[in-house]
Design a protein around this motif. Structure first.
Motif, mmCIF file in Angstrom:
data_model
loop_
_atom_site.group_PDB
_atom_site.id
_atom_site.type_symbol
_atom_site.label_atom_id
_atom_site.label_comp_id
_atom_site.label_asym_id
_atom_site.label_seq_id
_atom_site.Cartn_x
_atom_site.Cartn_y
_atom_site.Cartn_z
ATOM 1 N N ARG A 117 0.825 -1.204 0.000
ATOM 2 C CA ARG A 117 0.000 0.000 0.000
ATOM 3 C C ARG A 117 0.867 1.265 0.000
ATOM 4 N NH1 ARG A 117 -0.983 3.419 3.848
ATOM 5 N NH2 ARG A 117 0.165 2.137 5.317
ATOM 6 N N LYS A 118 2.010 1.164 0.668
ATOM 7 C CA LYS A 118 2.883 2.333 0.760
ATOM 8 C C LYS A 118 3.412 2.746 -0.601
ATOM 9 C CE LYS A 118 4.315 1.588 5.462
ATOM 10 N NZ LYS A 118 5.393 1.200 6.364
ATOM 11 N N ILE A 119 3.666 1.751 -1.453
ATOM 12 C CA ILE A 119 4.174 2.054 -2.796
ATOM 13 C C ILE A 119 3.043 2.594 -3.665
ATOM 14 C CG2 ILE A 119 5.032 0.898 -4.867
ATOM 15 C CD1 ILE A 119 7.311 0.477 -3.348
ATOM 16 N N GLU B 270 0.693 4.390 -2.566
ATOM 17 C CA GLU B 270 0.539 5.785 -2.158
ATOM 18 C C GLU B 270 1.506 6.700 -2.893
ATOM 19 O OE1 GLU B 270 0.788 6.266 2.079
ATOM 20 O OE2 GLU B 270 -1.326 5.772 2.307
ATOM 21 N N VAL B 271 2.695 6.194 -3.175
ATOM 22 C CA VAL B 271 3.643 6.993 -3.962
ATOM 23 C C VAL B 271 3.017 7.318 -5.316
ATOM 24 C CG1 VAL B 271 5.889 6.978 -5.105
ATOM 25 C CG2 VAL B 271 5.677 6.089 -2.794
ATOM 26 N N GLY B 272 2.389 6.328 -5.929
ATOM 27 C CA GLY B 272 1.703 6.571 -7.195
ATOM 28 C C GLY B 272 0.585 7.595 -7.052
ATOM 29 N N ARG B 273 -0.144 7.522 -5.929
ATOM 30 C CA ARG B 273 -1.235 8.481 -5.723
ATOM 31 C C ARG B 273 -0.696 9.891 -5.557
ATOM 32 N NH1 ARG B 273 -4.760 6.986 -0.874
ATOM 33 N NH2 ARG B 273 -5.788 8.885 -1.521
ATOM 34 N N ILE B 274 0.414 10.018 -4.807
ATOM 35 C CA ILE B 274 0.999 11.342 -4.590
ATOM 36 C C ILE B 274 1.384 11.980 -5.923
ATOM 37 C CG2 ILE B 274 3.168 12.394 -3.789
ATOM 38 C CD1 ILE B 274 1.045 12.317 -1.667
ATOM 39 N N PHE B 275 1.896 11.161 -6.835
ATOM 40 C CA PHE B 275 2.266 11.701 -8.148
ATOM 41 C C PHE B 275 1.079 11.674 -9.108
ATOM 42 C CE2 PHE B 275 6.520 10.775 -6.456
ATOM 43 C CZ PHE B 275 7.083 12.030 -6.642
ATOM 44 N N LEU C 206 -0.990 9.514 -10.449
ATOM 45 C CA LEU C 206 -1.057 8.624 -11.607
ATOM 46 C C LEU C 206 -2.521 8.300 -11.903
ATOM 47 C CD1 LEU C 206 1.794 6.018 -11.000
ATOM 48 C CD2 LEU C 206 1.880 8.213 -12.165
ATOM 49 N N ARG D 107 2.766 1.445 -14.133
ATOM 50 C CA ARG D 107 4.005 1.908 -13.509
ATOM 51 C C ARG D 107 4.201 1.394 -12.088
ATOM 52 N NH1 ARG D 107 4.702 8.141 -14.337
ATOM 53 N NH2 ARG D 107 6.820 7.613 -13.722
ATOM 54 N N ILE D 108 3.109 0.967 -11.432
ATOM 55 C CA ILE D 108 3.244 0.488 -10.047
ATOM 56 C C ILE D 108 2.840 -0.981 -9.929
ATOM 57 C CG2 ILE D 108 2.491 0.802 -7.666
ATOM 58 C CD1 ILE D 108 3.854 3.268 -8.295
ATOM 59 N N PRO E 198 4.898 -3.853 -12.362
ATOM 60 C CA PRO E 198 6.253 -4.196 -11.910
ATOM 61 C C PRO E 198 6.274 -4.806 -10.515
ATOM 62 C CG PRO E 198 6.081 -1.825 -12.406
ATOM 63 C CD PRO E 198 4.751 -2.434 -12.737
ATOM 64 N N ALA E 199 5.386 -4.325 -9.625
ATOM 65 C CA ALA E 199 5.411 -4.835 -8.246
ATOM 66 C C ALA E 199 4.990 -6.296 -8.195
ATOM 67 C CB ALA E 199 4.505 -3.982 -7.358
#
Lengths: 281, 261
Positions: A170-172, A174-179, A181, A189-190, A193-194
């Protein structure tokens, strides 16, 4: 403090001399070969010395001779191609269906609640139990065989994809949400690959089951294929032919698995895994 | 200007995490939010980031209400949260995908040099130390040039030396474009060394307890008497926010210190 020993060893392992590096490169696989090769040689010797007639358990030379004989007549390549194409078709279908449904259930909660119980219930059925039904529905020829293999491949791929999507951190995300996407960008992009490492594992498990099921499929009335060689060998009392087919199954299974590993290795170089460091050394 | 107007958050499980929090934060200001655990400081930060919505009140940036992640607001988390499948350079450029490749590469190269990791451009995140990884995270957040940068206990997982280095480094980077920084921390030292203003929060439900302006010129000397005085003021406020007794001597020192200014 034995736990720390591998870490302490590493500086030495990192700078080995060229000779010992070459040695360890060959010594490691050689160690794995020691047991089967030893057993084969021992059996060969036992038959040669007359301790056994080797009729039910043929010595390696006889198995090898059978393979050569089959190869010379062109029969072997025909059987291999038939079996390979069945596995390929079934694996392809199973992977496509498993990936699609797994992705839908993994990504979309409503679909999971709708779909997953049914899929799980179907999974509980031993897949061989489908054989009579498939033969009735799809006939005795290729279609029912491919369908059975596809069913075998489907479940591990479905579960693997769904689990992989679920376990994306979930933390990763959130990185996508911050940017900010978009949905498709988040997937590309998230999520993809994950989940890739788990997906590769699912593919390899699926392929293993595909090889298992092709044998079952070819037991149900095939006129060619490696599974047919097994049945033929049993009915005509040719154990060497059975062992030959088993050996070829082993080689093909290992090779195709290795091909998946090889094809996906460049995509997984980033992985920080225990087996990686040690295996590469 | 970032304006928080009576921001409140009640979670679906009825936990009242944050209650009527109001503050106005000027552009370029550095604000530290400090408080005991469960005082709602992370909840507040996530509401400003647009990751979670407040259940009451509003967060506005230059008049626009924030309900979802905003291009002008960046965040750095406690963990670096780098994407393990991207090289260090690609991680830094992650938020720049709208730019053409050349422009992106140039910005990334500059950012890498700025955080002192030019030689790590092609490394994988797993090859970085904790401090290096957090510097990459800082670069990734700063490279789109946010107006507001939120930091959620960004250095708490690092050792004391690395933490100090990164605090100084953050101030150095901040001086380039002077974004607004809002820092959640439970490290009093960190709050006093970085912030123009320290907001002390009180738990259950989380709310603003006290506001302390840190009138110290930068760069700040962590060993100076003034620095110690501010630290003591923040500590005293923290103790009172948790209804702990403040020893008389400290209270006296606090009073003296207030007169001192």
């Amino acid at each position: 403090m034995t736990i720390e020993a591998p870490v302490l060893e590493r500086p030495d392992a990192a700078v080995p001399s060229a000779a010992s590096a070459r040695l360890s490169r060959f010594a490691r696989p050689a160690l794995g070969l020691l047991l089967p090769v030893g057993l084969a040689l021992g059996w060969e010797l036992a038959v040669w010395l007359g301790y056994s007639n080797g009729r039910l358990v043929p010595p390696p030379t006889k198995v090898f001779a059978t393979i050569v004989e089959l190869a010379k007549s062109g029969e072997l390549s025909r059987h291999i191609i038939t079996t390979l194409s069945r596995v390929a078709a079934g694996f392809g279908l199973g992977v496509v269906a498993g990936t699609l449904l797994g992705a839908v259930s993994g990504y979309w909660g409503v679909a999971r609640r709708l779909l997953d119980p049914t899929v799980q219930a179907l999974r509980a059925i031993p897949s061989i139990a489908w054989v009579p039904l498939f033969i009735l529905w799809l006939g005795i020829f290729e279609t029912s065989k491919v369908a059975l293999i596809a069913v075998g491949v489907f479940f591990p791929v479905y579960l693997g994809v769904m689990g992989a999507i679920h376990s994306v951190d979930r933390k990763i995300v959130e990185v996508g949400r911050i940017f900010r996407l978009s949905g498709p960008a988040m997937i590309r992009r998230i999520l993809l690959p994950a989940m890739l490492p788990a997906y590769v594992v699912a593919l390899r498990v699926g392929l293993g089951l595909g090889w298992m099921f092709v044998v079952a499929a070819e037991f149900m009335g095939a006129s060619e294929g490696l599974g047919y060689l097994l049945i033929d060998g049993q009915q005509l009392g040719k154990p060497a032919q059975i062992v030959a087919a088993i050996v070829i199954f082993a080689i093909l299974g290992k090779t195709t698995d290795w091909l998946i590993e090889l094809a996906t290795a460049p995509l997984l170089r980033w992985q920080d895994a225990f087996g990686r460091e040690r295996g590469a050394a | 200007m970032l304006a928080l107007d009576r921001v409140g958050k009640t979670y679906p499980n009825r936990v009242h995490a944050l209650s009527r929090f109001s503050a106005e934060i000027r552009p370029g200001e550095i604000v530290a939010i400090i408080g005991g655990s469960g005082c709602g400081k992370s909840t507040l930060l996530r509401a400003i980031a647009g990751l979670d919505r407040a259940t009451s009140g509003t967060v506005t940036l230059d008049g626009a209400t924030i309900t979802a992640p905003h291009a002008k607001i960046g965040i750095i988390f406690q963990e670096p949260r780098l994407l393990p499948w991207l090289s260090v350079a690609d991680n830094i450029g992650f938020g720049l995908s709208d730019l053409p490749a050349d422009a992106r590469r140039e910005k990334v190269t500059r950012a890498l040099a700025r955080v002192g990791l030019a030689d790590k451009a092609n490394a994988w995140p797993r090859e970085l130390s904790g401090g290096q990884a957090q510097r990459v995270a800082i670069a990734r957040a700063l490279v789109p040039q946010p107006e507001v940068l939120l930091l959620d206990e960004p250095f708490s997982a690092l050792d004391a030396f690395t933490r100090r280095d990164l605090q100084d480094h953050l101030l150095d980077l901040w001086a380039d474009t002077r974004p607004t920084l809002i820092l959640v921390t439970h490290d009093v030292d960190e709050a006093v060394v970085l912030a123009d203003r320290v907001l002390v929060m009180r738990p259950r439900p989380g709310r603003l307890f006290e506001e302390i302006a840190i009138n110290l010129a930068r760069p700040r000397d962590r060993n100076s008497l003034h620095f110690d005085n501010f630290k003591r003021r923040v500590l005293t406020a923290l103790d009172r926010s948790l209804d702990r007794n403040v020893p008389d001597s400290e209270a006296a020192a606090n009073a003296g210190e207030a007169m001192w200014w």
